[in-house]
Design a protein around this motif. Structure first.
Motif, PDB file in Angstrom:
ATOM      1  N   LEU B  81       0.833  -1.293   0.215  1.00  0.00           N
ATOM      2  CA  LEU B  81      -0.318  -0.127  -0.287  1.00  0.00           C
ATOM      3  C   LEU B  81       0.283   0.986   0.243  1.00  0.00           C
ATOM      4  CD1 LEU B  81      -3.326  -0.663   2.200  1.00  0.00           C
ATOM      5  CD2 LEU B  81      -2.738  -0.588  -0.251  1.00  0.00           C
ATOM      6  N   ALA B  82       1.884   0.974   0.760  1.00  0.00           N
ATOM      7  CA  ALA B  82       2.805   2.288   1.145  1.00  0.00           C
ATOM      8  C   ALA B  82       3.774   2.459  -0.605  1.00  0.00           C
ATOM      9  CB  ALA B  82       3.791   2.409   1.936  1.00  0.00           C
ATOM     10  N   GLY B  83       3.465   1.516  -1.677  1.00  0.00           N
ATOM     11  CA  GLY B  83       4.360   1.646  -2.812  1.00  0.00           C
ATOM     12  C   GLY B  83       5.878   0.889  -2.430  1.00  0.00           C
ATOM     13  N   GLY B  84       5.929   0.046  -1.677  1.00  0.00           N
ATOM     14  CA  GLY B  84       6.859  -0.796  -1.658  1.00  0.00           C
ATOM     15  C   GLY B  84       6.511  -2.268  -1.834  1.00  0.00           C
ATOM     16  N   ILE B  85       7.895  -3.113  -1.537  1.00  0.00           N
ATOM     17  CA  ILE B  85       7.539  -4.151  -1.549  1.00  0.00           C
ATOM     18  C   ILE B  85       8.872  -5.403  -0.676  1.00  0.00           C
ATOM     19  CG2 ILE B  85       9.621  -4.913  -3.089  1.00  0.00           C
ATOM     20  CD1 ILE B  85       7.466  -6.685  -4.918  1.00  0.00           C
ATOM     21  N   ASP B  86       8.789  -6.180  -0.052  1.00  0.00           N
ATOM     22  CA  ASP B  86       9.324  -7.005   0.861  1.00  0.00           C
ATOM     23  C   ASP B  86       9.327  -8.087   0.231  1.00  0.00           C
ATOM     24  OD1 ASP B  86      10.870  -8.116   3.375  1.00  0.00           O
ATOM     25  OD2 ASP B  86       9.054  -7.305   4.400  1.00  0.00           O
ATOM     26  N   LEU B  87      10.521  -8.185   0.180  1.00  0.00           N
ATOM     27  CA  LEU B  87      11.154 -10.199  -0.504  1.00  0.00           C
ATOM     28  C   LEU B  87      11.486 -10.656   1.116  1.00  0.00           C
ATOM     29  CD1 LEU B  87      12.954  -9.249  -3.911  1.00  0.00           C
ATOM     30  CD2 LEU B  87      10.392 -10.278  -3.380  1.00  0.00           C
ATOM     31  N   SER B  88      11.471 -10.497   1.917  1.00  0.00           N
ATOM     32  CA  SER B  88      12.869 -11.124   3.188  1.00  0.00           C
ATOM     33  C   SER B  88      11.948 -11.808   4.077  1.00  0.00           C
ATOM     34  CB  SER B  88      13.789  -9.837   4.374  1.00  0.00           C
ATOM     35  OG  SER B  88      12.292  -8.816   5.185  1.00  0.00           O
ATOM     36  N   VAL B  89      10.436 -11.532   3.175  1.00  0.00           N
ATOM     37  CA  VAL B  89       9.535 -12.503   4.869  1.00  0.00           C
ATOM     38  C   VAL B  89       9.772 -13.838   5.060  1.00  0.00           C
ATOM     39  CG1 VAL B  89       7.651 -10.502   4.038  1.00  0.00           C
ATOM     40  CG2 VAL B  89       7.219 -12.415   2.488  1.00  0.00           C
ATOM     41  N   GLY B  90       9.906 -14.104   3.954  1.00  0.00           N
ATOM     42  CA  GLY B  90       9.766 -16.197   4.199  1.00  0.00           C
ATOM     43  C   GLY B  90      11.054 -16.205   5.022  1.00  0.00           C
ATOM     44  N   ALA B  91      12.406 -15.360   4.379  1.00  0.00           N
ATOM     45  CA  ALA B  91      13.872 -15.582   5.046  1.00  0.00           C
ATOM     46  C   ALA B  91      13.509 -15.223   6.682  1.00  0.00           C
ATOM     47  CB  ALA B  91      14.842 -15.402   4.388  1.00  0.00           C
ATOM     48  N   VAL B  92      12.581 -13.908   6.862  1.00  0.00           N
ATOM     49  CA  VAL B  92      12.751 -13.328   8.326  1.00  0.00           C
ATOM     50  C   VAL B  92      11.672 -14.866   9.152  1.00  0.00           C
ATOM     51  CG1 VAL B  92      11.864 -11.579  10.226  1.00  0.00           C
ATOM     52  CG2 VAL B  92      13.345 -11.317   8.096  1.00  0.00           C
ATOM     53  N   LEU B  93      10.850 -14.889   8.424  1.00  0.00           N
ATOM     54  CA  LEU B  93      10.131 -16.103   9.170  1.00  0.00           C
ATOM     55  C   LEU B  93      11.036 -17.736   9.876  1.00  0.00           C
ATOM     56  CD1 LEU B  93       6.290 -17.555   7.829  1.00  0.00           C
ATOM     57  CD2 LEU B  93       7.546 -19.284   8.889  1.00  0.00           C
ATOM     58  N   ALA B  94      11.557 -17.595   8.149  1.00  0.00           N
ATOM     59  CA  ALA B  94      12.349 -18.894   8.605  1.00  0.00           C
ATOM     60  C   ALA B  94      13.499 -18.989  10.451  1.00  0.00           C
ATOM     61  CB  ALA B  94      13.318 -19.545   7.157  1.00  0.00           C
ATOM     62  N   LEU B  95      14.577 -17.590   9.885  1.00  0.00           N
ATOM     63  CA  LEU B  95      14.972 -17.231  10.972  1.00  0.00           C
ATOM     64  C   LEU B  95      14.815 -17.161  11.851  1.00  0.00           C
ATOM     65  CD1 LEU B  95      17.871 -15.720  10.733  1.00  0.00           C
ATOM     66  CD2 LEU B  95      17.135 -14.410  10.971  1.00  0.00           C
ATOM     67  N   SER B  96      13.384 -16.646  12.272  1.00  0.00           N
ATOM     68  CA  SER B  96      12.460 -16.945  13.511  1.00  0.00           C
ATOM     69  C   SER B  96      12.366 -17.962  13.827  1.00  0.00           C
ATOM     70  CB  SER B  96      11.209 -16.273  13.157  1.00  0.00           C
ATOM     71  OG  SER B  96      11.163 -15.356  12.667  1.00  0.00           O
ATOM     72  N   THR B  97      12.025 -18.983  13.136  1.00  0.00           N
ATOM     73  CA  THR B  97      11.580 -20.713  13.918  1.00  0.00           C
ATOM     74  C   THR B  97      12.432 -20.995  13.934  1.00  0.00           C
ATOM     75  OG1 THR B  97      12.224 -21.289  11.022  1.00  0.00           O
ATOM     76  CG2 THR B  97       9.816 -21.105  11.237  1.00  0.00           C
ATOM     77  N   MET B  98      14.043 -20.404  13.316  1.00  0.00           N
ATOM     78  CA  MET B  98      15.251 -21.170  12.898  1.00  0.00           C
ATOM     79  C   MET B  98      15.889 -20.496  14.775  1.00  0.00           C
ATOM     80  SD  MET B  98      17.364 -23.378  11.070  1.00  0.00           S
ATOM     81  CE  MET B  98      18.323 -24.110  11.840  1.00  0.00           C
ATOM     82  N   VAL B  99      15.711 -19.374  15.107  1.00  0.00           N
ATOM     83  CA  VAL B  99      16.415 -19.026  16.588  1.00  0.00           C
ATOM     84  C   VAL B  99      15.517 -19.681  17.297  1.00  0.00           C
ATOM     85  CG1 VAL B  99      16.362 -16.835  17.551  1.00  0.00           C
ATOM     86  CG2 VAL B  99      16.879 -16.542  15.546  1.00  0.00           C
ATOM     87  N   SER B 100      14.144 -19.696  16.781  1.00  0.00           N
ATOM     88  CA  SER B 100      12.986 -20.157  18.395  1.00  0.00           C
ATOM     89  C   SER B 100      13.758 -21.373  19.179  1.00  0.00           C
ATOM     90  CB  SER B 100      11.684 -20.449  17.782  1.00  0.00           C
ATOM     91  OG  SER B 100      10.991 -19.001  18.008  1.00  0.00           O
ATOM     92  N   ALA B 101      14.034 -22.460  17.722  1.00  0.00           N
ATOM     93  CA  ALA B 101      14.714 -24.145  17.775  1.00  0.00           C
ATOM     94  C   ALA B 101      15.556 -23.637  18.404  1.00  0.00           C
ATOM     95  CB  ALA B 101      14.374 -24.961  16.297  1.00  0.00           C
ATOM     96  N   VAL B 102      16.917 -22.729  17.828  1.00  0.00           N
ATOM     97  CA  VAL B 102      17.849 -23.055  19.248  1.00  0.00           C
ATOM     98  C   VAL B 102      18.040 -22.388  20.640  1.00  0.00           C
ATOM     99  CG1 VAL B 102      20.421 -22.414  18.587  1.00  0.00           C
ATOM    100  CG2 VAL B 102      19.443 -22.566  16.715  1.00  0.00           C
ATOM    101  N   LEU B 103      17.419 -21.116  21.043  1.00  0.00           N
ATOM    102  CA  LEU B 103      17.110 -20.659  21.639  1.00  0.00           C
ATOM    103  C   LEU B 103      16.720 -21.855  22.957  1.00  0.00           C
ATOM    104  CD1 LEU B 103      16.881 -17.019  21.760  1.00  0.00           C
ATOM    105  CD2 LEU B 103      18.248 -18.193  22.155  1.00  0.00           C
ATOM    106  N   VAL B 104      15.500 -22.402  22.161  1.00  0.00           N
ATOM    107  CA  VAL B 104      14.139 -23.248  23.126  1.00  0.00           C
ATOM    108  C   VAL B 104      14.704 -24.870  23.591  1.00  0.00           C
ATOM    109  CG1 VAL B 104      12.269 -24.779  23.427  1.00  0.00           C
ATOM    110  CG2 VAL B 104      12.340 -22.384  22.688  1.00  0.00           C
ATOM    111  N   GLU B 105      15.057 -25.336  22.437  1.00  0.00           N
ATOM    112  CA  GLU B 105      15.783 -26.483  22.301  1.00  0.00           C
ATOM    113  C   GLU B 105      16.903 -26.517  23.152  1.00  0.00           C
ATOM    114  OE1 GLU B 105      14.162 -28.989  22.172  1.00  0.00           O
ATOM    115  OE2 GLU B 105      12.627 -28.480  21.942  1.00  0.00           O
ATOM    116  N   GLN B 106      18.219 -25.989  22.136  1.00  0.00           N
ATOM    117  CA  GLN B 106      19.772 -26.453  22.710  1.00  0.00           C
ATOM    118  C   GLN B 106      20.527 -25.453  23.103  1.00  0.00           C
ATOM    119  OE1 GLN B 106      21.634 -25.827  18.240  1.00  0.00           O
ATOM    120  NE2 GLN B 106      20.805 -27.620  17.957  1.00  0.00           N
ATOM    121  N   ARG B 107      19.455 -24.430  24.235  1.00  0.00           N
ATOM    122  CA  ARG B 107      20.149 -23.455  25.428  1.00  0.00           C
ATOM    123  C   ARG B 107      19.170 -23.526  26.534  1.00  0.00           C
ATOM    124  NH1 ARG B 107      23.972 -19.781  22.476  1.00  0.00           N
ATOM    125  NH2 ARG B 107      24.541 -21.401  21.721  1.00  0.00           N
ATOM    126  N   GLY B 108      17.593 -24.362  26.184  1.00  0.00           N
ATOM    127  CA  GLY B 108      17.253 -24.513  27.122  1.00  0.00           C
ATOM    128  C   GLY B 108      16.670 -23.317  27.676  1.00  0.00           C
TER     129      GLY B 108
END
Lengths: 350, 346
Positions: B81-108
């Motif tokens: 709507l603001a006339g832009g585009i965001d191509l990073s959304v899928g990658a940011v989603l993946a990064l969030s799942t990754m960070v969650s998994a590492v912190l919760v599972e590996q770091r407790g």
């Protein structure tokens, strides 16, 4: 001093320096890279390898340069690479038949026909993009997004989601063959670059493309056939993607509808940007894009050769994109000048 | 600021500052109406053609299976709507799942700490990209492209393998269902979050200064600046919002898939853009609707459901049909735009 300044101001200076720096870095970590060997009548070596692997990207980047020069963008090239590779692989197929004790390669269709069909379909894909942009007036990114989404589906449908293997030795020559001791793919890329360079610099066409990029309306009013040229530019970009598809599939002797040319559009855009072409259209440099494509391939090879895990590849690429686009931004350069508190000694005319 | 907008110009408080009421109607309502009718037509076709298609759960599953896409597409709607585009959304989603998994599972770490952290990270990621775009006049396409490379690369730096999340909280949320109509049908937590995000976004687009500024920037950034609107701040916020939505979608995705993986949500940005465009939002900015995005997502979902129910069509057809739909909607929008221009020239 002035000679040095003139060199530094040359648009190809920075890409060339980047490439040299990368190669130097590469050679420092892996001296074997610079070694060239003459074996079996061919030239072997790391540099030849980089050139050979960069050939498809060079082709796609050349097409992309023209599209970007007209203020457009083509994000469907990866899908077109996959389609062309799939068509070529399916039509050639091929098998090794032993007749009277003599092994002979047999293809499903004659190879020239298969090549023509693959390139023809790629050209049609480009034509389709061009018509959407120039005739319908769609934004280039959305017009090519349609083919990017659907095209990959078509490629997967053609190959049935599988990897189609080619068993036809003559076809391998395109991507693996040698001519005069150098990889054949290199000759294709060089020929395309030379032809394009002559066409754009010896005729008014280059000027027209530039005019369309700077101001499409003004170009049209001035009598440039903007619509026709735009369609041709997209068609050419599609054709180059098709040619790259042939090189890729011939090189790996198979076609993979899911992964062939994946993210290639991004590498091509990156190559064009690295080469110094303005992403906002107007000014463009073909040689710069070739250098950009070589930089990307060298970067990839460097990352592999110095033992950094390949995962870092993307992070390094991201860093390079950020640096390049910031350096291209006049606002950033101004900000940088005031930030380091240096009096504006010389106003670089850029 | 909003008072300055509303009273002197005599515009209604609701609505995205239409320059010409008639033009706005034809340019926005028609694609939206087309989207809704198309969805209805597909639903009716599916119900008639396939046994068991017409059930509440099939339709609720559209929302459950596409909750993350819905959240991402909502953020993307504001960017477009603001006339832009965001191509990073899928990658940011993946990064969030990754960070969650590492912190919760590996770091407790506790999920109560990890989830806000991941959301802040996504918002920060988006804000930096927005700042670069706004401050240095960079092209959103290239900046967010680099952002995509960066986020995916960071994923692979964390781990190139999939990390499954076995924490009780994630397992619990994944299994939890809100029952509707007895045992007939139920909604997942992710779907509820998606609905909440949509509702908030819809309100924000219609009734806040932020929403109106977004429409104004998409209409004409230069005019928005001349009107004294906070353009710089809003552009940064739009990308911040998109990053936040992507991270939230990542959290929902971890509930859904219970794993973190660098290859999660490959190509999601294209689906999100497609959903927004099919929902009737103009890619050139300034015209569109958050509600349309919901139907855009539902249409993508129902295509997949139809192909699944059919059974004889390969899943590649999904992409081809989405491409064809994109074409139809873009052509429709071009026609509307042309009609709108004619209306304005009156």
């Amino acid at each position: 001093m002035t000679t040095l300044r003139r060199w530094l101001d040359h648009p190809l200076c920075w890409p060339a320096l980047t490439l040299l720096l990368l190669l130097a870095l590469n050679a420092a970590f892996n001296p074997a890279l610079l070694k060239l060997q003459w074996r079996d009548g061919h030239l072997y070596g790391g540099l030849v390898d980089i050139l050979n692997r960069a050939a498809p990207l060079v082709l796609v980047a050349l097409g992309m340069t023209l599209v970007i020069a007209t203020r457009g963008i083509d994000i469907s090239v990866g899908a077109v690479v996959a389609i062309s590779a799939a068509i070529a692989a399916l039509m050639i197929g091929g098998q090794l038949v032993v007749e009277d004790g003599v092994p002979r390669h047999v293809s499903r269709f004659p190879m020239p026909l298969a090549l023509a069909a693959a390139l023809g379909v790629a050209l049609l894909c480009g034509l389709w993009n061009g018509l959407l942009v120039a005739r319908i007036g769609m934004q280039p990114i959305i017009a090519t997004l349609i083919l990017m989404v659907a095209g990959r589906g078509v490629a997967q449908l053609l190959t049935n989601g599988q990897i189609v293997t080619v068993y036809y030795a003559p076809y391998f020559f395109i991507g693996n063959g040698f001519l005069l001791g150098l990889p054949f793919a290199l000759f294709i890329a060089a020929a395309v670059w030379l032809a394009l360079h002559l066409l754009l610099s010896r005729t008014a066409l280059g000027l027209f493309v530039q005019a369309i990029g700077i101001n499409p309306a003004a170009a049209r009013v001035a009598g440039v056939r903007a619509g026709l040229i735009t369609v041709c530019v997209y068609a050419f970009c599609g054709l180059m993607a098709g040619l790259a598809g042939l090189l890729v599939s011939s090189n790996v002797k198979s076609a993979d509808g899911n992964n062939a040319g994946l993210l290639m559009e991004l590498d091509a855009i990156l190559a064009v940007a690295l080469g110094g072409t303005l992403l906002s259209g107007g000014r463009f440099t073909l040689a710069g894009s070739v250098l950009g494509a070589l930089i990307i391939q060298t970067l990839t090879s460097t990352i592999y050769s110095i033992g950094v895990p390949p995962e870092v590849n993307l992070v390094v690429k991201a860093a390079v994109v950020f640096v390049v686009m910031l350096l291209q931004s006049a606002d950033f350069r101004r900000w940088l000048r005031t930030a380091v508190m240096r009096p504006p000694l010389q106003e670089v005319a850029r | 600021m909003s008072a300055r907008l509303d009273t002197p110009l005599g515009l209604p408080a609701a609505g995205p500052l239409p320059a010409q009421r008639g033009a706005w109607l034809s340019a926005v309502q028609l694609p939206l109406a087309a989207t809704v009718s198309l969805f209805t037509a597909m639903a009716v076709f599916g119900s008639l053609a396939y046994d068991g298609f017409f059930s509440a759960q099939v339709f609720l599953n559209l929302l459950i299976d596409n909750a993350f896409l819905c959240i991402v597409a909502t953020g993307m709607t504001f960017v477009i709507l603001a006339g832009g585009i965001d191509l990073s959304v899928g990658a940011v989603l993946a990064l969030s799942t990754m960070v969650s998994a590492v912190l919760v599972e590996q770091r407790g770490w506790s999920p109560a700490l990890v989830i806000p952290l991941v959301l802040a990270m996504g918002a920060g990621f988006g804000a930096v990209m927005g700042w670069l775009i706004q401050r240095f006049r960079l092209q959103p396409f290239i900046v967010t492209l680099a952002g995509m490379f960066l986020a995916r690369g960071l994923c692979y730096l964390l781990s190139i393998d999939s990390i499954s999340i076995t924490h009780d909280v994630y397992a619990g949320v994944a299994q939890w269902r809100l029952p509707l109509w007895g045992d007939e049908a139920a909604l997942s937590a992710g779907a509820l979050i998606a609905l909440a995000v949509l509702l908030v976004a819809w309100g924000a687009a219609r009734w806040t200064e932020f929403g109106r500024t977004v429409y104004a920037i998409g209409g004409s950034e230069a005019s928005a600046v001349l009107m004294g609107l906070p353009v710089a701040r809003t552009v940064v916020r739009v990308y911040l919002l998109s990053g936040l939505c992507s991270a939230l979608a990542g959290v929902v995705f971890t509930f859904y898939m219970q794993s973190g993986y660098g290859l999660h949500a490959m190509g999601l940005e294209l689906d999100a853009i497609a959903a927004v465009v099919i929902g009737g939002t103009l890619l050139s900015g300034g015209v569109g609707h958050v509600a349309g995005t919901l139907f855009g997502v539902l249409i993508l979902g129902i295509i997949q459901t139809l192909i699944m129910f059919d059974g004889s069509l390969s899943s590649w057809w999904t992409r081809i049909v989405i491409g064809a739909l994109l074409l139809v909607f873009c052509l429709l929008q071009r026609v509307c735009e042309a009609a709108g221009r004619k209306g304005q020239g009156r």
